[in-house]
Design a protein around this motif. Structure first.
Motif, PDB file in Angstrom:
ATOM      1  N   LYS A 319       0.826  -1.209   0.000  1.00 31.52           N
ATOM      2  CA  LYS A 319       0.000   0.000   0.000  1.00 31.52           C
ATOM      3  C   LYS A 319       0.859   1.257   0.000  1.00 31.52           C
ATOM      4  O   LYS A 319       0.614   2.202  -0.759  1.00 31.52           O
ATOM      5  CB  LYS A 319      -0.924  -0.020   1.216  1.00 31.52           C
ATOM      6  N   THR A 320       1.895   1.264   0.850  1.00 30.71           N
ATOM      7  CA  THR A 320       2.787   2.427   0.914  1.00 30.71           C
ATOM      8  C   THR A 320       3.521   2.617  -0.405  1.00 30.71           C
ATOM      9  O   THR A 320       3.677   3.751  -0.892  1.00 30.71           O
ATOM     10  CB  THR A 320       3.794   2.239   2.059  1.00 30.71           C
ATOM     11  N   ARG A 321       3.971   1.507  -0.998  1.00 30.59           N
ATOM     12  CA  ARG A 321       4.686   1.592  -2.266  1.00 30.59           C
ATOM     13  C   ARG A 321       3.782   2.113  -3.372  1.00 30.59           C
ATOM     14  O   ARG A 321       4.199   2.920  -4.215  1.00 30.59           O
ATOM     15  CB  ARG A 321       5.236   0.202  -2.617  1.00 30.59           C
ATOM     16  N   LEU A 322       2.527   1.696  -3.357  1.00 28.41           N
ATOM     17  CA  LEU A 322       1.583   2.151  -4.368  1.00 28.41           C
ATOM     18  C   LEU A 322       1.288   3.637  -4.216  1.00 28.41           C
ATOM     19  O   LEU A 322       1.211   4.379  -5.199  1.00 28.41           O
ATOM     20  CB  LEU A 322       0.296   1.331  -4.275  1.00 28.41           C
ATOM     21  N   GLU A 323       1.139   4.089  -2.987  1.00 29.77           N
ATOM     22  CA  GLU A 323       0.894   5.518  -2.756  1.00 29.77           C
ATOM     23  C   GLU A 323       2.066   6.358  -3.242  1.00 29.77           C
ATOM     24  O   GLU A 323       1.880   7.416  -3.856  1.00 29.77           O
ATOM     25  CB  GLU A 323       0.644   5.757  -1.261  1.00 29.77           C
ATOM     26  N   LYS A 324       3.284   5.875  -2.975  1.00 35.92           N
ATOM     27  CA  LYS A 324       4.459   6.614  -3.434  1.00 35.92           C
ATOM     28  C   LYS A 324       4.530   6.620  -4.960  1.00 35.92           C
ATOM     29  O   LYS A 324       4.925   7.612  -5.572  1.00 35.92           O
ATOM     30  CB  LYS A 324       5.732   5.988  -2.856  1.00 35.92           C
ATOM     31  N   VAL A 326       1.994   6.474  -7.099  1.00 36.87           N
ATOM     32  CA  VAL A 326       1.002   7.426  -7.609  1.00 36.87           C
ATOM     33  C   VAL A 326       1.485   8.848  -7.420  1.00 36.87           C
ATOM     34  O   VAL A 326       1.351   9.709  -8.306  1.00 36.87           O
ATOM     35  CB  VAL A 326      -0.351   7.186  -6.915  1.00 36.87           C
ATOM     36  N   GLN A 327       2.083   9.123  -6.251  1.00 33.85           N
ATOM     37  CA  GLN A 327       2.570  10.469  -5.980  1.00 33.85           C
ATOM     38  C   GLN A 327       3.685  10.856  -6.950  1.00 33.85           C
ATOM     39  O   GLN A 327       3.723  11.980  -7.463  1.00 33.85           O
ATOM     40  CB  GLN A 327       3.073  10.542  -4.531  1.00 33.85           C
ATOM     41  N   LYS A 415     -12.605   6.890  -2.207  1.00 35.81           N
ATOM     42  CA  LYS A 415     -11.169   7.121  -2.069  1.00 35.81           C
ATOM     43  C   LYS A 415     -10.384   5.828  -2.261  1.00 35.81           C
ATOM     44  O   LYS A 415      -9.333   5.801  -2.919  1.00 35.81           O
ATOM     45  CB  LYS A 415     -10.875   7.711  -0.682  1.00 35.81           C
ATOM     46  N   LYS A 416     -10.931   4.755  -1.741  1.00 32.85           N
ATOM     47  CA  LYS A 416     -10.275   3.454  -1.888  1.00 32.85           C
ATOM     48  C   LYS A 416     -10.261   3.012  -3.354  1.00 32.85           C
ATOM     49  O   LYS A 416      -9.250   2.510  -3.854  1.00 32.85           O
ATOM     50  CB  LYS A 416     -10.992   2.423  -1.014  1.00 32.85           C
ATOM     51  N   LEU A 419      -7.715   4.897  -5.398  1.00 34.31           N
ATOM     52  CA  LEU A 419      -6.378   4.375  -5.162  1.00 34.31           C
ATOM     53  C   LEU A 419      -6.169   3.054  -5.911  1.00 34.31           C
ATOM     54  O   LEU A 419      -5.122   2.825  -6.527  1.00 34.31           O
ATOM     55  CB  LEU A 419      -6.147   4.188  -3.664  1.00 34.31           C
ATOM     56  N   GLY A 423      -3.564   2.266  -8.983  1.00 36.33           N
ATOM     57  CA  GLY A 423      -2.639   1.144  -8.936  1.00 36.33           C
ATOM     58  C   GLY A 423      -2.774   0.244 -10.145  1.00 36.33           C
ATOM     59  O   GLY A 423      -1.770  -0.228 -10.703  1.00 36.33           O
TER      60      GLY A 423
END
Length: 735
Positions: A319-324, A326-327, A415-416, A419, A423
């Motif tokens: 999850k953290t890797r995916l958020e990074k 996207v950012q 929101k989910k 995301l 991804g």
């Protein structure tokens, strides 16, 4: 690597460290009646390690470690004075033990007095004074102050009738070379006396020590034992058991030796098998841990718990890797849009835009875009490798629904879904990128195959050059890491400079700091690169890429180049180097308590003893034994040299090293004329021959002329001594 592969069973036999034995009771005092009023000479060999004493008529002396300890017994609150082995009985007494010697100089005269008190009582002397002439040893070139205080102690405290001093090495020479006890002593030779804290070289002609030409090396058995202990501590910095000086001295005497040719030996020990076979293994005491046994149900429960924790951590990391990811994609899109608008702005407006975005110039913007593209490419590869192969796009019904039409739960679900959609799109882009790279790779492989068919030698030469470049880069990186362990190296100083700059980083003004302004360090991922510079333990991305590229090149060479063998690969070269290190210091499995309490001695066995011939190895600025003997011989004529080297006499405990005589032969032979014979002999009993020689000499008529009487002491003072062939002497002597 089969020829150097080592099995544990091939190691030499293991020698356990001996368990210290409790000292036995000393023998009862002898009956003094046989020596009462007989003026029997009393012989005292005052060594730095052992004190030996006894009457001259005895066949062997009494002896003990030359140390005392004043100790108060706790049970009865009674003060005790312990000597020698008795100190080991009480653990509290060891910490308070003292010796009369400080290195090679006699300084602690309270300890000397206590030791002599014990010796005289042990001999059964029950008179108010010691009514016996004394023959006592001293070191070569003893300071006048030490001798004067010893003389004062013997005459003032014990009222001895006469006192003589002699050098222990010369008396050992006398014991082994004076065949006729009643005839004059006229032997020639060089006495090499190995003492506790020094080594003396004394020429002897016509039975008289030429001490004006004698030399002394500031290296002895004590320094060798300490040097071996330091080498062990350096080799095993985290050894679980404390290695004591007594154990180091035991290892020195039992396992160490002198090498006839040290440099040749080192070249021989470069072979891992020979280094391994030359070593000895010392096993220290250990205690096996008691393992707590668990039932199968408990083990299954623990395994399931660990599995669940691992799954949660993987989900959180994904999850953290995916958020990074996207950012970073959003940041890249924003920066690309900004770069595309460069031509539509004036220079001033463009500079203001760059400043607002945190860039100083166009080059910095382009570098940031390139870095983001590289990071995204790497992240997409990872996502594509970890993602599934289902390319069917899932439904995201709430993504296009306005927020006003959704309740709180709907907003969370939207929101989910956003995301998840981001991804999925990122993985799709990664798959497309991977497919494009696969096509490019196939084209590159085809081009490389064509090149290989046309010119195999050129293709192989190019790959070998790439392999050498990568191996050089890896070695250089390892060298820099090793340099960081030396705080004085340039790499370590640069690392400390980075840390200092990080600690004093002023990203905002002092005024903002006082008003509680927010520190923006860490907002940009590039900020954390400083930790990669100062953290040398973590492998860098470049190192991993180099290793992967090197492995790929070596696989190609092994597959297509018949002249390239396994022994030329980086793994084989590293393994060869590791085999030598494993032979020098074997590694045991984690949790092997028995193996972790073992000490492997190999090169140390000869390195420690080599210090007598090359003290510079241990950091001592002094000439070696061979050079000192050469210097002593240079003061004599060729005829006298021939007489001296025909009887090179070795005494002292270190002289018992098996290869000491061959090494001296190897050292002295090039220094002498070709037809000049050399004969090197060892004392029959290196530890007791000095005392026995003193006892034999004290029974001659010449002994009566060598001592200072009490009347002469009272008239001339303690600083006068008599000059005779076996003693030190100075300018103030009685003829």
């Amino acid at each position: 690597m089969d020829d150097v592969e080592m099995q544990v069973d091939d190691w030499p036999a293991v020698t356990p460290v001996p368990t210290p034995a409790l000292p036995t009771l000393p023998p009862p005092p002898d009956a003094y009646d046989d020596h009462r009023d007989q003026h029997t000479p009393l012989i005292i060999d005052n060594g730095a390690t052992h004190l030996r004493w006894g009457f001259a008529t005895s066949s062997t002396p009494r002896y003990g470690p030359n140390a005392i300890s004043k100790y108060k017994e706790r049970r009865n609150n009674k003060p005790l004075l312990l000597f020698g082995d008795a100190i080991d009985v009480e653990s509290g007494a060891k910490a308070q033990s003292r010796s009369a010697w400080e290195g090679d100089v006699l300084l602690n005269f309270d300890a000397l007095e206590n030791a002599l008190d014990y010796a005289f009582v042990n001999l059964g002397i029950d008179t108010p004074t010691v009514d016996h002439p004394i023959l006592m040893t001293e070191r070569l070139s003893t300071p006048l102050h030490s001798r004067a205080l010893t003389t004062e102690l013997m005459f003032e405290q014990y009222s001895v009738p006469s006192l003589s001093y002699c050098v222990d090495g010369i008396m050992s020479f006398y014991q082994n070379n004076n065949v006729g006890r009643n005839s004059p002593f006229t032997s020639d030779g060089i006495c090499v006396s190995f003492n506790t804290a020094s080594t003396s070289v004394m020429p002897i002609l016509n039975g008289k020590g030429i001490l004006s030409h004698a030399k002394r090396i500031p290296w002895g058995a004590m320094q060798s034992s300490e040097y071996l202990l330091k080498l062990i501590q350096l080799k095993y910095p985290n050894f679980p058991t404390r290695v004591t000086s007594v154990q180091a001295n035991w290892m020195l005497q039992k396992f160490c030796d002198v090498s006839p040719d040290y440099q040749t030996l080192l070249r021989t020990l470069k072979d891992p098998l020979k280094l391994k076979s030359s070593g000895v293994i010392i096993q220290f005491p250990y205690t096996l841990p008691t393992a707590e046994e668990k039932t199968e149900e408990e083990l299954a429960r623990i395994a399931e718990k660990r599995k669940e924790q691992g799954r949660k951590l993987q989900e959180l990391a994904a999850k953290t890797r995916l958020e990074k990811l996207v950012q970073k994609e959003n940041d890249l899109q924003h920066l690309v849009t900004l770069r595309d608008a460069r031509g539509d702005e004036s220079k001033r407006d463009w500079a203001n835009k760059l400043a607002n975005e945190g860039f100083d110039n166009d080059q910095e913007l382009d570098d940031t875009i390139k870095r983001l593209e590289a990071d995204l490419k790497k992240a997409r590869k990872k996502e594509a490798a970890e993602g599934d192969d289902n390319l069917e796009e899932p439904a995201f019904p709430l993504v296009d629904v306005p927020d006003a039409d959704l309740d709180e739960e709907g907003l969370k679900e939207k929101k989910k879904q956003k995301l998840m959609k981001a991804g999925f799109e990122a993985r799709a882009r990664a798959r497309r990128e991977k497919e494009r790279e696969r096509e490019e790779k196939m084209k590159e492989e085809q081009r490389e195959a064509d090149e290989r068919e046309c010119d195999l030698s050129g293709w192989s030469r190019k790959l070998r050059e790439e392999q050498d470049a990568l191996m050089t880069r890896i070695r250089e990186r390892a060298r820099r890491k090793a340099a960081l362990t030396d705080r004085k190296s340039a790499a370590a100083q640069a690392r400390m400079k980075n840390i200092a700059n990080l600690a004093s980083d002023e990203r905002m003004s002092k005024k903002k700091r006082k008003t509680g302004g927010e520190d923006t360090f860490g907002a940009d991922d590039a900020d954390w690169a400083i930790y990669r510079k100062i953290n040398t333990a973590a492998p860098s991305d470049e190192e991993e890429e180099d290793l992967n590229q090197l492995q790929l090149i070596e696989q190609k060479l092994l597959a297509h180049d018949p002249t390239f063998g396994l022994h030329e690969t980086h793994a084989a070269i590293s393994a060869q180097r590791s085999a030598l290190m494993d032979a020098f210091k074997p590694r045991y499995e984690e949790g092997d308590v028995e193996g972790s309490t073992r000490i492997h001695l190999n090169t140390e066995r000869w390195r420690v003893c080599e210090t007598w011939f090359s003290p510079g190895i241990a950091g001592v600025d002094s000439a070696g034994l061979g050079e000192v003997i050469q210097n002593v011989l240079s003061r004599f004529t060729d005829a006298e040299k021939g007489r001296l080297v025909q009887n090179v006499f070795l005494t002292g405990t270190p002289s018992q090293f098996p290869s000491m005589i061959p090494r001296l032969q190897h050292t002295l032979r090039p220094l002498l004329l070709q037809d000049m014979p050399i004969n090197i002999v060892r004392a029959a009993d290196p530890t007791l021959d000095a005392w026995k020689g003193m006892a034999a000499f004290s029974m001659t008529e010449e002994f009566k002329t060598t001592g200072m009487t009490k009347a002469e002491y009272e008239e001339h003072g303690a600083e006068r001594i008599r000059k005779w062939w076996g003693s030190n002497w100075n300018n103030a002597f009685n003829p």
